[in-house]
Write a protein that holds these residues in place. Sequence first.
Motif, PDB file in Angstrom:
ATOM      1  N   ALA A   1      54.895 -11.944 -10.051  1.00 64.06           N
ATOM      2  CA  ALA A   1      55.229 -10.729  -9.305  1.00 64.06           C
ATOM      3  C   ALA A   1      56.560 -10.159  -9.776  1.00 64.06           C
ATOM      4  O   ALA A   1      56.704  -8.943  -9.940  1.00 64.06           O
ATOM      5  CB  ALA A   1      55.288 -11.040  -7.806  1.00 64.06           C
ATOM      6  N   ARG A   2      57.522 -11.020 -10.013  1.00 65.40           N
ATOM      7  CA  ARG A   2      58.834 -10.561 -10.478  1.00 65.40           C
ATOM      8  C   ARG A   2      58.708  -9.892 -11.844  1.00 65.40           C
ATOM      9  O   ARG A   2      59.321  -8.849 -12.092  1.00 65.40           O
ATOM     10  CB  ARG A   2      59.813 -11.735 -10.535  1.00 65.40           C
ATOM     11  N   ALA A   3      57.920 -10.481 -12.738  1.00 62.36           N
ATOM     12  CA  ALA A   3      57.737  -9.901 -14.072  1.00 62.36           C
ATOM     13  C   ALA A   3      57.036  -8.550 -13.990  1.00 62.36           C
ATOM     14  O   ALA A   3      57.404  -7.603 -14.696  1.00 62.36           O
ATOM     15  CB  ALA A   3      56.950 -10.866 -14.949  1.00 62.36           C
ATOM     16  N   VAL A   4      56.033  -8.445 -13.131  1.00 64.26           N
ATOM     17  CA  VAL A   4      55.306  -7.183 -12.968  1.00 64.26           C
ATOM     18  C   VAL A   4      56.217  -6.098 -12.413  1.00 64.26           C
ATOM     19  O   VAL A   4      56.256  -4.971 -12.912  1.00 64.26           O
ATOM     20  CB  VAL A   4      54.090  -7.377 -12.041  1.00 64.26           C
ATOM     21  N   LEU A   5      56.957  -6.424 -11.365  1.00 58.97           N
ATOM     22  CA  LEU A   5      57.826  -5.441 -10.727  1.00 58.97           C
ATOM     23  C   LEU A   5      58.980  -5.048 -11.644  1.00 58.97           C
ATOM     24  O   LEU A   5      59.399  -3.893 -11.665  1.00 58.97           O
ATOM     25  CB  LEU A   5      58.356  -5.989  -9.403  1.00 58.97           C
ATOM     26  N   LYS A   6      59.472  -6.004 -12.399  1.00 56.93           N
ATOM     27  CA  LYS A   6      60.544  -5.700 -13.349  1.00 56.93           C
ATOM     28  C   LYS A   6      60.041  -4.768 -14.438  1.00 56.93           C
ATOM     29  O   LYS A   6      60.743  -3.837 -14.860  1.00 56.93           O
ATOM     30  CB  LYS A   6      61.084  -6.993 -13.967  1.00 56.93           C
ATOM     31  N   ALA A   7      58.815  -4.979 -14.902  1.00 55.86           N
ATOM     32  CA  ALA A   7      58.238  -4.120 -15.939  1.00 55.86           C
ATOM     33  C   ALA A   7      58.062  -2.691 -15.438  1.00 55.86           C
ATOM     34  O   ALA A   7      58.108  -1.741 -16.214  1.00 55.86           O
ATOM     35  CB  ALA A   7      56.895  -4.684 -16.398  1.00 55.86           C
ATOM     36  N   GLY A   8      57.888  -2.545 -14.124  1.00 54.22           N
ATOM     37  CA  GLY A   8      57.731  -1.215 -13.548  1.00 54.22           C
ATOM     38  C   GLY A   8      59.037  -0.554 -13.203  1.00 54.22           C
ATOM     39  O   GLY A   8      59.054   0.491 -12.552  1.00 54.22           O
ATOM     40  N   TRP A   9      60.150  -1.156 -13.643  1.00 54.47           N
ATOM     41  CA  TRP A   9      61.492  -0.619 -13.390  1.00 54.47           C
ATOM     42  C   TRP A   9      61.765  -0.451 -11.899  1.00 54.47           C
ATOM     43  O   TRP A   9      62.424   0.503 -11.471  1.00 54.47           O
ATOM     44  CB  TRP A   9      61.694   0.729 -14.088  1.00 54.47           C
ATOM     45  N   GLY A  10      61.241  -1.363 -11.097  1.00 55.19           N
ATOM     46  CA  GLY A  10      61.468  -1.265  -9.659  1.00 55.19           C
ATOM     47  C   GLY A  10      62.917  -1.543  -9.297  1.00 55.19           C
ATOM     48  O   GLY A  10      63.593  -2.357  -9.920  1.00 55.19           O
ATOM     49  N   GLU A  11      63.419  -0.834  -8.299  1.00 55.77           N
ATOM     50  CA  GLU A  11      64.770  -1.055  -7.812  1.00 55.77           C
ATOM     51  C   GLU A  11      64.762  -2.214  -6.807  1.00 55.77           C
ATOM     52  O   GLU A  11      63.745  -2.545  -6.220  1.00 55.77           O
ATOM     53  CB  GLU A  11      65.311   0.211  -7.155  1.00 55.77           C
ATOM     54  N   LYS A  12      65.943  -2.820  -6.625  1.00 57.59           N
ATOM     55  CA  LYS A  12      66.092  -3.922  -5.668  1.00 57.59           C
ATOM     56  C   LYS A  12      64.997  -4.961  -5.897  1.00 57.59           C
ATOM     57  O   LYS A  12      64.167  -5.232  -5.020  1.00 57.59           O
ATOM     58  CB  LYS A  12      66.061  -3.396  -4.239  1.00 57.59           C
ATOM     59  N   LEU A  13      65.019  -5.547  -7.061  1.00 59.75           N
ATOM     60  CA  LEU A  13      63.938  -6.423  -7.500  1.00 59.75           C
ATOM     61  C   LEU A  13      63.721  -7.589  -6.543  1.00 59.75           C
ATOM     62  O   LEU A  13      62.580  -7.906  -6.186  1.00 59.75           O
ATOM     63  CB  LEU A  13      64.241  -6.940  -8.911  1.00 59.75           C
ATOM     64  N   ASP A  14      64.789  -8.253  -6.115  1.00 53.44           N
ATOM     65  CA  ASP A  14      64.643  -9.401  -5.209  1.00 53.44           C
ATOM     66  C   ASP A  14      63.938  -8.998  -3.915  1.00 53.44           C
ATOM     67  O   ASP A  14      63.072  -9.722  -3.408  1.00 53.44           O
ATOM     68  CB  ASP A  14      66.010 -10.009  -4.888  1.00 53.44           C
ATOM     69  N   ASP A  15      64.323  -7.841  -3.369  1.00 56.20           N
ATOM     70  CA  ASP A  15      63.723  -7.373  -2.120  1.00 56.20           C
ATOM     71  C   ASP A  15      62.252  -7.027  -2.329  1.00 56.20           C
ATOM     72  O   ASP A  15      61.406  -7.314  -1.471  1.00 56.20           O
ATOM     73  CB  ASP A  15      64.469  -6.146  -1.594  1.00 56.20           C
ATOM     74  N   ALA A  16      61.925  -6.420  -3.470  1.00 51.78           N
ATOM     75  CA  ALA A  16      60.540  -6.050  -3.757  1.00 51.78           C
ATOM     76  C   ALA A  16      59.659  -7.284  -3.903  1.00 51.78           C
ATOM     77  O   ALA A  16      58.523  -7.312  -3.421  1.00 51.78           O
ATOM     78  CB  ALA A  16      60.475  -5.204  -5.024  1.00 51.78           C
ATOM     79  N   VAL A  17      60.191  -8.320  -4.566  1.00 54.81           N
ATOM     80  CA  VAL A  17      59.431  -9.560  -4.717  1.00 54.81           C
ATOM     81  C   VAL A  17      59.203 -10.215  -3.359  1.00 54.81           C
ATOM     82  O   VAL A  17      58.093 -10.661  -3.041  1.00 54.81           O
ATOM     83  CB  VAL A  17      60.161 -10.526  -5.666  1.00 54.81           C
ATOM     84  N   ALA A  18      60.246 -10.274  -2.543  1.00 59.13           N
ATOM     85  CA  ALA A  18      60.127 -10.884  -1.215  1.00 59.13           C
ATOM     86  C   ALA A  18      59.097 -10.138  -0.368  1.00 59.13           C
ATOM     87  O   ALA A  18      58.310 -10.758   0.362  1.00 59.13           O
ATOM     88  CB  ALA A  18      61.488 -10.888  -0.512  1.00 59.13           C
ATOM     89  N   ALA A  19      59.082  -8.810  -0.472  1.00 59.10           N
ATOM     90  CA  ALA A  19      58.120  -8.014   0.287  1.00 59.10           C
ATOM     91  C   ALA A  19      56.696  -8.291  -0.174  1.00 59.10           C
ATOM     92  O   ALA A  19      55.765  -8.376   0.634  1.00 59.10           O
ATOM     93  CB  ALA A  19      58.445  -6.529   0.146  1.00 59.10           C
ATOM     94  N   ARG A  20      56.498  -8.443  -1.487  1.00 62.59           N
ATOM     95  CA  ARG A  20      55.156  -8.729  -2.000  1.00 62.59           C
ATOM     96  C   ARG A  20      54.683 -10.103  -1.540  1.00 62.59           C
ATOM     97  O   ARG A  20      53.522 -10.275  -1.141  1.00 62.59           O
ATOM     98  CB  ARG A  20      55.138  -8.634  -3.524  1.00 62.59           C
TER      99      ARG A  20
END
Length: 282
Positions: free
Chosen positions: A121-140
């Motif tokens: 999930a972290r790799a996918v979200l990072k590839a999408g240039w998502g902001e606040k990566l830690d928060d996005a991973v935790a939400a997923r």
Amino acid sequence: MANIRDLDPSASPLDYYGSELRRLREAANLKQAALGEIVFCTASLIGQVETARKVPTRDFSERIDAALGTGGVFSRLVGLVLRSQLPSWFQAYAEMEARATHISSFQPQLVYGLLQTEAYARAVLKAGWGEKLDDAVAARLERQRLLHRERPPLVWVVLDEAVLHRPFGSPEIMREQLSRLLEFHDRREVRIQILPFSAGQHPATVGAFNVLRFEGDPDVVYAESYGSAHVTANPETASDCAHRYDHLQAAALSMEASAALIARVREERYGDHPEPDGRAVA
């Protein structure tokens, strides 16, 4: 001392969480540093959460509940907080996903979010240039809790074979992710099929889509586009997508053959292959 600012508890779930943490900490006559020592974190982190500058994790919330004897207040609140960190256009879908009794998903690019490992999930979200990566991973990861409740939905996922071959992150991350998919093989509430390359043309070339079913409510179809989502309960659209999904399932490998393919790709593409001198390379 941490910078204190007044919060409007009604502004957001995160603001409410922060204001309640400060209120209950002060009611317990604890300084931020003292509470931090109890829950094994810094006073600065306590201050950041209390001022809504840091999104709390579920582990942090459980430790806070134990330290302050809240009866699980923060463990219940954190779900709302994490859901609020999802993109605004996705939040309504996440709420429906949590209520669904049946979820059918076709994914031609990625492993479905409910089945992703944290590293994938972290790799996918990072590839999408998502902001606040830690928060996005935790939400997923928070979304995945619905799979572990007493009555989880039946989740049926068809993955294009390309998903297995498209690497996100390191070979180790992909190996872990494919192993996770295999772990679901023995869980009756999760069914995974692979649509092989040999299937050729299929009725879902327009992209990924999900069909959600509920008790007493109409089916809902969800599909994403760049930075937005399309959600509809139109009966004709829902019927059409359900029909397309039936065709995908028929063209896909059986669950047993799908598991065998996942295992083979895991070993052949992401396994450890020793070089002649005995060193292992991924």
